[in-house]
Design a protein around this motif. Structure first.
Motif, PDB file in Angstrom:
ATOM      1  N   PHE A  30     -11.071  27.930 -60.291  1.00  7.87           N
ATOM      2  CA  PHE A  30     -10.790  27.197 -61.523  1.00  7.87           C
ATOM      3  C   PHE A  30     -10.336  28.120 -62.642  1.00  7.87           C
ATOM      4  O   PHE A  30     -10.696  29.290 -62.705  1.00  7.87           O
ATOM      5  N   TYR A  31      -9.476  27.546 -63.474  1.00 11.03           N
ATOM      6  CA  TYR A  31      -8.930  28.225 -64.642  1.00 11.03           C
ATOM      7  C   TYR A  31      -9.367  27.481 -65.893  1.00 11.03           C
ATOM      8  O   TYR A  31      -9.333  26.252 -65.950  1.00 11.03           O
ATOM      9  N   GLN A  32      -9.750  28.236 -66.908  1.00  8.21           N
ATOM     10  CA  GLN A  32      -9.919  27.718 -68.263  1.00  8.21           C
ATOM     11  C   GLN A  32      -9.078  28.607 -69.161  1.00  8.21           C
ATOM     12  O   GLN A  32      -9.454  29.744 -69.447  1.00  8.21           O
ATOM     13  N   GLY A  33      -7.911  28.090 -69.564  1.00  5.31           N
ATOM     14  CA  GLY A  33      -6.966  28.929 -70.294  1.00  5.31           C
ATOM     15  C   GLY A  33      -6.488  30.054 -69.398  1.00  5.31           C
ATOM     16  O   GLY A  33      -5.962  29.828 -68.313  1.00  5.31           O
ATOM     17  N   ASP A  34      -6.714  31.303 -69.831  1.00  4.07           N
ATOM     18  CA  ASP A  34      -6.312  32.462 -69.038  1.00  4.07           C
ATOM     19  C   ASP A  34      -7.470  33.062 -68.255  1.00  4.07           C
ATOM     20  O   ASP A  34      -7.344  34.150 -67.683  1.00  4.07           O
ATOM     21  N   HIS A  35      -8.596  32.365 -68.218  1.00  6.62           N
ATOM     22  CA  HIS A  35      -9.770  32.856 -67.487  1.00  6.62           C
ATOM     23  C   HIS A  35      -9.821  32.221 -66.105  1.00  6.62           C
ATOM     24  O   HIS A  35      -9.784  30.994 -65.967  1.00  6.62           O
ATOM     25  N   LEU A  36      -9.902  33.047 -65.078  1.00  2.00           N
ATOM     26  CA  LEU A  36      -9.942  32.589 -63.689  1.00  2.00           C
ATOM     27  C   LEU A  36     -11.288  32.925 -63.072  1.00  2.00           C
ATOM     28  O   LEU A  36     -11.810  34.031 -63.243  1.00  2.00           O
ATOM     29  N   GLU A  37     -11.858  31.956 -62.332  1.00  2.00           N
ATOM     30  CA  GLU A  37     -13.023  32.215 -61.491  1.00  2.00           C
ATOM     31  C   GLU A  37     -12.753  31.654 -60.109  1.00  2.00           C
ATOM     32  O   GLU A  37     -12.139  30.594 -59.967  1.00  2.00           O
TER      33      GLU A  37
END
Length: 253
Positions: free
Chosen positions: A74-81
């Motif tokens: 999943f992505y939140q903005g430019d943050h990937l996990e």
């Protein structure tokens, strides 16, 4: 102000079989109204992330929060996990699957699908083609790539045998039948619902789906809308449009 999020599936929920928006301009107008009233939107799908990006761009949805591969990425903005198969398990699974020559095995990383041959023309197509067709053994690729899952396509009898063997051998992976002809081997505990729990622990979540893989979102949503069959723990709707209308009406916007 409440932290409100509306999360919805792609295939069968937002998109019809021709990849058109279900409900057309009415659905798009409702999504825009929710965004204008500070509701965040997120797409949650079994597809890879690039397909969410493609649909987002095609219909100008302005969505920056994306859940792909049924909750593993999943992505939140430019943050990937991402939750990956550990290297030892991935290598062992690759060897095990060689004992089943009558099935097709695909390997997903965060951004690509590895195949040994072209897909059947009737197989669902990606909106953005990230496939890498190679004769190289997946075992030579796994040490260098972030492997998310194996997709196994074949007859039910073979898939059930593979599922039974994997569940019996491995404690840290799940083998999930995603259709009558497909089996996904993923890290244990991966689901769309678990992704919602991690992404939106403090949010008021409204979730919309149409298939079995979507039902895990019901546990983590304030309201789950279901446009499929055979699931009672949610509000039954015919389309995403009907669900969005209900959200807008109850919010008084």
């Amino acid at each position: 102000m409440k932290n409100n999020v509306v999360v919805f599936d792609l295939d069968g929920t937002l998109l019809d079989c021709d990849n058109h928006i279900i409900g057309g301009t009415e659905t798009l107008a409702l999504l825009q109204k929710l965004q204008a009233n500070n509701y965040r939107l997120a797409i949650c799908t079994g597809r890879l992330d690039h397909d969410i990006v493609a649909i987002n761009n095609l219909y100008d949805l302005n969505i920056n929060e994306r859940i792909s591969q049924n909750g593993a990425v999943f992505y939140q903005g430019d943050h990937l996990e991402a939750t990956l198969l550990d290297k030892h398990s991935a290598l062992a699974l690759n060897q095990l699957l060689k004992n089943y020559p009558n099935v097709r095995v695909e390997m997903n990383t965060i951004s690509n699908r590895y195949w040994h041959s072209d897909r059947d023309p009737d197989f669902p197509k990606e909106f953005y083609d990230s496939s890498i067709i190679t004769q190289q053994d997946y075992g030579d690729i796994i040490p260098f790539q972030p492997v998310v899952l194996f997709l196994i396509v074949g007859q039910m009898e073979d898939l059930k045998a593979i599922q039974k063997e994997i569940i019996g051998r491995y404690e840290n992976v799940d083998a999930i039948m995603t259709s009558a002809t497909s089996l996904e081997v993923v890290p244990q505990g991966i689901s769309k619902g678990k992704a919602l729990e991690r992404m939106y622990p403090e949010a008021c979540v409204y979730a919309i789906g149409d298939s079995e893989s979507d039902t895990s979102m019901a546990q983590y949503a304030k309201q789950f809308y279901y446009a499929g069959e055979g699931f009672d723990d949610g509000m039954k709707v015919n389309t995403i449009t009907e669900a969005l209308e209900d959200i807008v009406k109850k919010a008084g916007i």
